[in-house]
Design a protein around this motif. Structure first.
Motif, PDB file in Angstrom:
ATOM      1  N   GLU A  86       0.840  -1.186   0.000  1.00 22.19           N
ATOM      2  CA  GLU A  86       0.000   0.000   0.000  1.00 22.19           C
ATOM      3  C   GLU A  86       0.882   1.246   0.000  1.00 22.19           C
ATOM      4  O   GLU A  86       1.938   1.265   0.654  1.00 22.19           O
ATOM      5  CB  GLU A  86      -0.913   0.010   1.222  1.00 22.19           C
ATOM      6  N   PRO A  87       0.492   2.289  -0.735  1.00 21.86           N
ATOM      7  CA  PRO A  87       1.347   3.482  -0.811  1.00 21.86           C
ATOM      8  C   PRO A  87       1.720   4.027   0.568  1.00 21.86           C
ATOM      9  O   PRO A  87       0.913   4.049   1.496  1.00 21.86           O
ATOM     10  CB  PRO A  87       0.469   4.484  -1.576  1.00 21.86           C
ATOM     11  N   ASN A  88       2.993   4.419   0.650  1.00 19.38           N
ATOM     12  CA  ASN A  88       3.522   5.096   1.838  1.00 19.38           C
ATOM     13  C   ASN A  88       3.403   4.267   3.115  1.00 19.38           C
ATOM     14  O   ASN A  88       3.168   4.798   4.207  1.00 19.38           O
ATOM     15  CB  ASN A  88       2.843   6.464   2.016  1.00 19.38           C
ATOM     16  N   THR A  89       3.587   2.941   2.975  1.00 18.42           N
ATOM     17  CA  THR A  89       3.618   2.070   4.150  1.00 18.42           C
ATOM     18  C   THR A  89       5.031   1.601   4.471  1.00 18.42           C
ATOM     19  O   THR A  89       5.337   1.353   5.635  1.00 18.42           O
ATOM     20  CB  THR A  89       2.706   0.851   3.947  1.00 18.42           C
ATOM     21  N   ASN A  90       5.889   1.450   3.455  1.00 17.83           N
ATOM     22  CA  ASN A  90       7.279   1.065   3.690  1.00 17.83           C
ATOM     23  C   ASN A  90       8.139   2.319   3.833  1.00 17.83           C
ATOM     24  O   ASN A  90       9.036   2.579   3.035  1.00 17.83           O
ATOM     25  CB  ASN A  90       7.806   0.192   2.535  1.00 17.83           C
ATOM     26  N   VAL A  91       7.835   3.113   4.847  1.00 21.46           N
ATOM     27  CA  VAL A  91       8.516   4.397   5.020  1.00 21.46           C
ATOM     28  C   VAL A  91       8.836   4.628   6.492  1.00 21.46           C
ATOM     29  O   VAL A  91       8.244   4.014   7.383  1.00 21.46           O
ATOM     30  CB  VAL A  91       7.655   5.572   4.494  1.00 21.46           C
ATOM     31  N   CYS A  92       9.792   5.520   6.718  1.00 21.15           N
ATOM     32  CA  CYS A  92      10.187   5.892   8.074  1.00 21.15           C
ATOM     33  C   CYS A  92      10.753   7.310   8.020  1.00 21.15           C
ATOM     34  O   CYS A  92      10.903   7.887   6.935  1.00 21.15           O
ATOM     35  CB  CYS A  92      11.217   4.909   8.629  1.00 21.15           C
ATOM     36  N   PRO A  93      11.096   7.914   9.152  1.00 24.94           N
ATOM     37  CA  PRO A  93      11.641   9.275   9.131  1.00 24.94           C
ATOM     38  C   PRO A  93      12.905   9.424   8.285  1.00 24.94           C
ATOM     39  O   PRO A  93      13.140  10.487   7.710  1.00 24.94           O
ATOM     40  CB  PRO A  93      11.925   9.554  10.613  1.00 24.94           C
ATOM     41  N   VAL A  94      13.716   8.352   8.180  1.00 23.26           N
ATOM     42  CA  VAL A  94      14.968   8.457   7.414  1.00 23.26           C
ATOM     43  C   VAL A  94      14.677   8.571   5.925  1.00 23.26           C
ATOM     44  O   VAL A  94      15.144   9.497   5.243  1.00 23.26           O
ATOM     45  CB  VAL A  94      15.900   7.257   7.696  1.00 23.26           C
ATOM     46  N   CYS A  95      13.885   7.638   5.366  1.00 24.05           N
ATOM     47  CA  CYS A  95      13.674   7.643   3.907  1.00 24.05           C
ATOM     48  C   CYS A  95      12.659   8.686   3.461  1.00 24.05           C
ATOM     49  O   CYS A  95      12.537   8.958   2.261  1.00 24.05           O
ATOM     50  CB  CYS A  95      13.308   6.255   3.394  1.00 24.05           C
ATOM     51  N   THR A  96      11.955   9.299   4.399  1.00 29.36           N
ATOM     52  CA  THR A  96      11.065  10.401   4.023  1.00 29.36           C
ATOM     53  C   THR A  96      11.706  11.757   4.291  1.00 29.36           C
ATOM     54  O   THR A  96      11.045  12.790   4.113  1.00 29.36           O
ATOM     55  CB  THR A  96       9.729  10.303   4.784  1.00 29.36           C
ATOM     56  N   GLY A  97      12.970  11.762   4.721  1.00 29.64           N
ATOM     57  CA  GLY A  97      13.726  13.009   4.840  1.00 29.64           C
ATOM     58  C   GLY A  97      13.327  13.901   6.004  1.00 29.64           C
ATOM     59  O   GLY A  97      13.411  15.123   5.891  1.00 29.64           O
ATOM     60  N   MET A  98      12.914  13.298   7.121  1.00 29.39           N
ATOM     61  CA  MET A  98      12.548  14.114   8.264  1.00 29.39           C
ATOM     62  C   MET A  98      13.788  14.787   8.876  1.00 29.39           C
ATOM     63  O   MET A  98      14.868  14.189   8.920  1.00 29.39           O
ATOM     64  CB  MET A  98      11.850  13.265   9.329  1.00 29.39           C
ATOM     65  N   PRO A  99      13.680  16.023   9.332  1.00 31.54           N
ATOM     66  CA  PRO A  99      14.840  16.734   9.909  1.00 31.54           C
ATOM     67  C   PRO A  99      15.430  15.978  11.097  1.00 31.54           C
ATOM     68  O   PRO A  99      14.702  15.410  11.917  1.00 31.54           O
ATOM     69  CB  PRO A  99      14.237  18.073  10.357  1.00 31.54           C
ATOM     70  N   GLY A 100      16.752  15.982  11.157  1.00 32.97           N
ATOM     71  CA  GLY A 100      17.446  15.370  12.283  1.00 32.97           C
ATOM     72  C   GLY A 100      17.730  13.896  12.143  1.00 32.97           C
ATOM     73  O   GLY A 100      18.402  13.312  13.004  1.00 32.97           O
ATOM     74  N   THR A 101      17.237  13.247  11.078  1.00 31.33           N
ATOM     75  CA  THR A 101      17.497  11.814  10.899  1.00 31.33           C
ATOM     76  C   THR A 101      18.839  11.599  10.215  1.00 31.33           C
ATOM     77  O   THR A 101      19.311  12.446   9.449  1.00 31.33           O
ATOM     78  CB  THR A 101      16.391  11.162  10.059  1.00 31.33           C
ATOM     79  N   LEU A 102      19.450  10.443  10.477  1.00 38.15           N
ATOM     80  CA  LEU A 102      20.763  10.134   9.911  1.00 38.15           C
ATOM     81  C   LEU A 102      20.723   8.789   9.191  1.00 38.15           C
ATOM     82  O   LEU A 102      20.150   7.819   9.705  1.00 38.15           O
ATOM     83  CB  LEU A 102      21.835  10.095  11.011  1.00 38.15           C
ATOM     84  N   ASP A 112      -8.847  12.217 -11.027  1.00 39.46           N
ATOM     85  CA  ASP A 112      -8.919  13.043  -9.812  1.00 39.46           C
ATOM     86  C   ASP A 112      -8.390  14.455 -10.042  1.00 39.46           C
ATOM     87  O   ASP A 112      -8.461  15.292  -9.133  1.00 39.46           O
ATOM     88  CB  ASP A 112      -8.121  12.392  -8.688  1.00 39.46           C
ATOM     89  N   ASN A 113      -7.832  14.680 -11.235  1.00 44.21           N
ATOM     90  CA  ASN A 113      -7.201  15.971 -11.517  1.00 44.21           C
ATOM     91  C   ASN A 113      -6.205  16.335 -10.420  1.00 44.21           C
ATOM     92  O   ASN A 113      -6.181  17.447  -9.881  1.00 44.21           O
ATOM     93  CB  ASN A 113      -8.245  17.084 -11.663  1.00 44.21           C
ATOM     94  N   ALA A 114      -5.400  15.328 -10.074  1.00 44.62           N
ATOM     95  CA  ALA A 114      -4.453  15.522  -8.973  1.00 44.62           C
ATOM     96  C   ALA A 114      -3.252  14.605  -9.173  1.00 44.62           C
ATOM     97  O   ALA A 114      -3.298  13.649  -9.964  1.00 44.62           O
ATOM     98  CB  ALA A 114      -5.120  15.229  -7.632  1.00 44.62           C
ATOM     99  N   SER A 115      -2.191  14.932  -8.475  1.00 41.38           N
ATOM    100  CA  SER A 115      -0.991  14.089  -8.471  1.00 41.38           C
ATOM    101  C   SER A 115      -0.746  13.595  -7.054  1.00 41.38           C
ATOM    102  O   SER A 115      -1.006  14.304  -6.075  1.00 41.38           O
ATOM    103  CB  SER A 115       0.226  14.878  -8.973  1.00 41.38           C
ATOM    104  N   PHE A 116      -0.254  12.356  -6.968  1.00 44.40           N
ATOM    105  CA  PHE A 116       0.006  11.735  -5.677  1.00 44.40           C
ATOM    106  C   PHE A 116       1.462  11.281  -5.641  1.00 44.40           C
ATOM    107  O   PHE A 116       2.083  11.042  -6.682  1.00 44.40           O
ATOM    108  CB  PHE A 116      -0.918  10.543  -5.459  1.00 44.40           C
ATOM    109  N   VAL A 117       1.990  11.134  -4.442  1.00 42.69           N
ATOM    110  CA  VAL A 117       3.368  10.677  -4.276  1.00 42.69           C
ATOM    111  C   VAL A 117       3.380   9.453  -3.376  1.00 42.69           C
ATOM    112  O   VAL A 117       2.824   9.480  -2.273  1.00 42.69           O
ATOM    113  CB  VAL A 117       4.264  11.786  -3.666  1.00 42.69           C
TER     114      VAL A 117
END
Length: 476
Positions: free
Chosen positions: A33-49, A137-142
């Motif tokens: 499902e979209p955006n389920t295999n994610v975490c702060p690191v791979c989504t570019g959250m500030p302060g992650t290494l 939907d006249n929209a874009s998704f990520v």
């Protein structure tokens, strides 16, 4: 009007077959499902290494060694800066000045004899996410599930001169990465893809022409089609007095054309600089040596051995080394029945037909290679007929089992006793005197009639070769 030659180089991306992403522990499994295999690191959250995946380094180095590259003991990750909605960091972690590996080559044959294509470099990088554009939907998704997935980029020298050579090179790389098991090679899912750099120049000229980069090619056929169209487009442009503009172009598979996407970026446009969050990667020489020693026999070497040591025709050897599982199965079958050509004929007919018709893989075959060899041997030695052998393979492909036991249980043993066959022949000829007289008068097509009658009498188990010999002798 000058005669032009094409100059082609490919940038091939292969997704490394790891359980987790390049710099975090998120799963790389496709189709979630979209955006389920994610975490702060791979989504570019500030302060992650980021923390480097050691397995990805091993797989990348294995590929580099397989194509003769020099693996650098020290390589550095860099930030490749550009903006796109599916790039959450605002940059891609890649390699620039100090890549994983350099040099190397792949030998191909597109029909005009062997040709060596040089490999400039292989470097590691993480993948971006995926933008999904919905007209409904006249929209874009990520979807960021792919963001951070480990890739290697294999950059060739501009050594290819035709679309056919480019396709052959891409197929060769695909064969190697799947043979090694470092990438599943699925082009539809995007785990193996390429961009092509294409230019033309007058024959004899050393200076390169202005190049365009082609994207959006998701099959071997489309790579060939896109490059062929682009070569023709550039030739027509120059013939009309125009000039080729350096740009990135997308291939439209439905229309078979390329169209401009954007101006082609140069390295300086990305403002590469070493990633301050990642230390240089130090690869001990002992590790490189161990990976090199563990390399299996590669497709080209095995293909050559099948031709020289086993005496297979070139086409058969190529087909049997297109996939490692198929090749290993064939070798195991030959070890059980040392008739390589006969086993190969059955592999290329019965096995490949079954795989192509059902979409199955060699892994789905429950019949052991030794059992497959037994079927071939039984047919060749006359224990069962060719038809019975095919029927046995069809039945045992999914069920597995012992072919000899199966033949006994289902009454498939072929009648090869000359006395029993002679009696069957005599009985059929005695029952059909008019047909015998007609045959001897010149109606030789009646041979099929006699064979059919005898096969019916023996329930299809008569040895066809012996039967024809006896019939010929009796009919004179």
């Amino acid at each position: 009007m000058p005669v032009y030659e094409a100059v082609i180089g490919l940038e091939v991306h292969a997704q490394l077959r790891t359980e987790s992403k390049l710099f975090c522990a998120c799963s790389t499994r496709f189709g979630q499902e979209p955006n389920t295999n994610v975490c702060p690191v791979c989504t570019g959250m500030p302060g992650t290494l980021p923390v480097l995946n050691a397995r990805a380094v091993e797989l990348a180095a294995t590929m580099a060694l397989a194509v003769g590259c020099r693996v650098n003991n020290r390589n550095v990750f860099a930030r490749k800066n550009y903006f796109y909605p599916d790039l959450p960091l605002g940059y891609q972690i890649s390699q620039f000045d100090l890549p994983l590996a350099e040099g190397g080559a792949v030998t191909i044959d597109a029909g005009a004899g062997p040709r060596t294509v040089g490999i400039t470099r292989i470097h590691m990088e993480n993948d971006a996410g995926k933008s999904i554009h919905s007209q409904a939907d006249n929209a874009s998704f990520v979807d960021l599930n792919r963001a951070g997935t480990p890739l290697i980029e294999i950059v060739s020298e501009p050594d290819m001169r035709s679309p056919e050579e480019a396709e052959a090179y891409l197929r060769a790389l695909h064969g190697i990465v799947t043979w090694l098991g470092i990438c599943d090679g699925n082009m539809e899912e995007g785990s193996f893809r390429c961009d092509a750099n294409v230019s033309i120049r007058p024959v004899g000229q050393q200076e390169l022409g202005t190049r365009t980069e082609l994207k959006n090619m998701n099959s071997f056929r489309n790579v060939r089609r896109a490059i062929a169209y682009e070569i023709a487009r550039q030739e027509d442009l120059l013939a009309d007095g125009g000039a080729v503009v350096q740009q990135t172009r997308l291939f439209d598979a439905d229309k078979g054309v390329t169209h401009a996407m954007r101006g082609k970026e140069e390295a300086h446009d990305y403002r590469y600089y070493p990633d301050p969050d990642l230390l240089p990667v130090e690869i001990p020489q002992a590790m490189i040596d161990a990976l090199g020693a563990a390399l299996p026999e590669l497709p080209a070497a095995r293909r050559a051995r099948f031709e020289t040591a086993l005496g297979l025709p070139a086409e058969a050897a190529a087909a049997l080394t297109a996939e490692r599982a198929l090749s290993d199965y064939f070798e195991a079958a030959v070890a059980a029945y040392a008739e390589p050509r006969k086993v190969a004929n059955w592999m290329l007919s019965e096995m490949l037909r079954r795989l192509n018709d059902t979409g199955a893989t060699v892994a789905d075959c429950a019949l052991a290679p030794e059992g497959f060899a037994a079927i071939v041997r039984m047919v060749e030695q006359g224990a069962v007929s060719q038809k019975s052998g095919r029927d046995m393979f069809a039945a045992l492909f999914s069920a597995g089992g012992d072919p000899e036991a199966y033949a006994r249980e289902h009454g498939l043993a072929q009648v090869s006793d000359s006395g029993a066959l002679e009696a069957a022949v005599d009985a059929v000829l005695a029952a059909n005197p008019a047909e015998v007289e007609a045959y001897r008068a010149g109606k030789t097509k009646l041979m099929g009639f006699f064979v059919g009658q005898i096969m019916r009498a023996t329930k299809g188990q008569a040895n066809a070769k012996l039967l024809n010999e006896i019939l010929a002798a009796r009919l004179g």
